[in-house]
Design a protein around this motif. Structure first.
Motif, short mmCIF file in Angstrom:
data_model
loop_
_atom_site.label_atom_id
_atom_site.label_comp_id
_atom_site.label_asym_id
_atom_site.label_seq_id
_atom_site.Cartn_x
_atom_site.Cartn_y
_atom_site.Cartn_z
N SER A 60 -19.24 44.30 -5.05
CA SER A 60 -19.38 45.62 -5.69
C SER A 60 -18.75 45.47 -7.13
O SER A 60 -19.10 46.40 -7.98
CB SER A 60 -18.99 46.83 -5.16
N SER A 61 -17.89 44.53 -7.33
CA SER A 61 -16.96 44.22 -8.56
C SER A 61 -17.75 44.46 -9.71
O SER A 61 -18.65 43.35 -10.03
CB SER A 61 -16.08 43.23 -8.17
N GLY A 62 -17.48 45.32 -10.80
CA GLY A 62 -18.14 45.31 -12.03
C GLY A 62 -19.51 45.74 -12.25
O GLY A 62 -20.15 45.74 -13.06
N ASN A 63 -19.98 46.38 -11.03
CA ASN A 63 -21.58 46.88 -10.97
C ASN A 63 -21.61 48.38 -10.96
O ASN A 63 -20.39 48.87 -10.80
CB ASN A 63 -22.26 46.33 -9.74
N CYS A 64 -22.65 49.07 -10.88
CA CYS A 64 -22.43 50.47 -10.88
C CYS A 64 -23.37 50.67 -9.39
O CYS A 64 -24.34 50.28 -9.20
CB CYS A 64 -23.68 50.88 -11.99
N MET A 65 -22.72 51.64 -8.42
CA MET A 65 -23.51 51.97 -7.38
C MET A 65 -23.49 53.31 -7.35
O MET A 65 -22.72 54.13 -7.99
CB MET A 65 -22.29 51.57 -6.01
N GLY B 159 -14.51 50.38 -13.63
CA GLY B 159 -13.50 51.38 -14.38
C GLY B 159 -13.39 52.65 -13.93
O GLY B 159 -12.47 53.49 -14.23
N GLY B 160 -14.33 53.12 -12.76
CA GLY B 160 -14.26 54.24 -12.44
C GLY B 160 -15.01 55.28 -12.78
O GLY B 160 -14.74 56.55 -12.50
N SER B 161 -15.66 55.07 -14.09
CA SER B 161 -16.34 56.08 -14.73
C SER B 161 -17.47 56.53 -13.83
O SER B 161 -18.24 55.88 -13.19
CB SER B 161 -17.24 55.32 -16.06
N SER C 274 -17.81 58.69 -4.51
CA SER C 274 -16.67 57.72 -4.46
C SER C 274 -16.98 56.57 -3.83
O SER C 274 -18.13 56.30 -3.45
CB SER C 274 -15.55 58.51 -3.64
N GLU C 275 -16.24 55.41 -4.19
CA GLU C 275 -16.63 54.06 -3.82
C GLU C 275 -15.17 53.38 -3.30
O GLU C 275 -14.04 53.90 -3.58
CB GLU C 275 -17.18 53.30 -4.86
N ASP C 276 -15.40 52.55 -2.29
CA ASP C 276 -14.52 51.50 -1.76
C ASP C 276 -14.74 50.29 -2.06
O ASP C 276 -15.69 49.58 -1.27
CB ASP C 276 -14.51 52.07 -0.44
N ALA D 71 -13.05 47.18 -1.84
CA ALA D 71 -12.72 46.40 -1.02
C ALA D 71 -13.81 46.34 0.36
O ALA D 71 -14.12 45.15 0.89
CB ALA D 71 -11.45 46.78 -0.26
N ASN D 72 -14.82 47.53 0.55
CA ASN D 72 -15.57 47.32 1.42
C ASN D 72 -17.04 47.42 1.11
O ASN D 72 -18.08 47.68 1.80
CB ASN D 72 -15.33 48.55 2.71
N ASN D 73 -17.15 47.31 -0.27
CA ASN D 73 -18.65 47.49 -0.82
C ASN D 73 -19.24 48.71 -0.25
O ASN D 73 -20.52 48.63 0.20
CB ASN D 73 -19.36 46.29 -0.44
N ALA D 74 -18.58 49.95 -0.41
CA ALA D 74 -19.13 50.97 0.12
C ALA D 74 -19.03 52.15 -1.11
O ALA D 74 -18.23 52.18 -2.09
CB ALA D 74 -18.25 51.46 1.20
N VAL D 75 -20.20 53.06 -0.86
CA VAL D 75 -20.21 54.22 -1.88
C VAL D 75 -20.36 55.18 -0.93
O VAL D 75 -21.16 55.34 -0.09
CB VAL D 75 -21.17 53.71 -2.77
N TYR D 76 -20.14 56.41 -1.44
CA TYR D 76 -19.86 57.75 -0.47
C TYR D 76 -20.64 58.80 -1.39
O TYR D 76 -20.32 58.72 -2.61
CB TYR D 76 -18.95 58.19 0.05
N LEU D 77 -21.19 59.70 -0.51
CA LEU D 77 -21.70 61.04 -1.56
C LEU D 77 -21.16 62.33 -0.82
O LEU D 77 -21.92 62.52 0.24
CB LEU D 77 -23.21 61.15 -2.06
N GLN D 78 -20.13 62.93 -1.18
CA GLN D 78 -19.75 64.48 -0.56
C GLN D 78 -20.53 65.32 -1.13
O GLN D 78 -20.66 65.62 -2.49
CB GLN D 78 -18.12 64.49 -0.71
N MET D 79 -21.31 66.23 -0.14
CA MET D 79 -22.27 67.21 -0.88
C MET D 79 -21.73 68.36 -0.49
O MET D 79 -21.53 68.65 0.81
CB MET D 79 -23.82 66.72 -0.31
N ASN D 80 -21.42 69.37 -1.25
CA ASN D 80 -21.05 70.41 -0.86
C ASN D 80 -21.80 71.63 -1.23
O ASN D 80 -22.65 71.54 -2.31
CB ASN D 80 -19.51 70.83 -1.54
#
Length: 126
Positions: free
Chosen positions: A29-34, A55-57, A71-73, A75-84
């Protein structure tokens, strides 16, 4: 070969707060957009949220701004979406997506995406 491991979808009541997850393998995931797109029944696919892993943008679509959090992790190549505070109009198939570097931290075109997940069906219903 990039493989997506996505969380299960389901039915949620209005106002609910589920979290979607997407873990990728065969990929760094490094340097990419997820992030996430969604497609409501009978509608086109729209960008929901994207994060630049180096960069976290972060960018959010207008319809979810203030309610969803990406949010993203790295180290684990993961991306999350918290929906409220889900609304019936949030009913859609949600797709995990990757835009390889150099990438744009704004999901405006489907052809930005290099890899698509299989989709997570989320239905908001009382």
């Amino acid at each position: 070969q990039v493989h997506f491991e996505e969380s299960r979808g389901g039915s949620v009541q209005p106002g609910g707060s589920p979290r979607l997850s997407c873990v990728l393998s065969g990929y760094s995931s490094s340097g990419n957009c997820m992030g996430w797109f969604r497609q409501a029944p009978g509608e086109g696919r729209e960008g929901v949220a994207v994060v630049y892993t180096a960069g976290g943008s972060i960018w959010y679509g207008d319809s979810v701004q203030g309610r969803f959090t990406i949010s993203e992790d790295n180290a684990n190549n993961a991306v999350y979406l918290q929906m409220n505070n889900l609304k019936p109009e949030d009913t859609a198939m949600y797709y995990c997506a990757v835009d390889l570097a150099p990438c744009q931290v704004r999901w405006s075109r489907l052809d930005q995406v290099d890899y698509w997940g299989n989709g997570i069906k989320v239905t908001i219903s009382s």
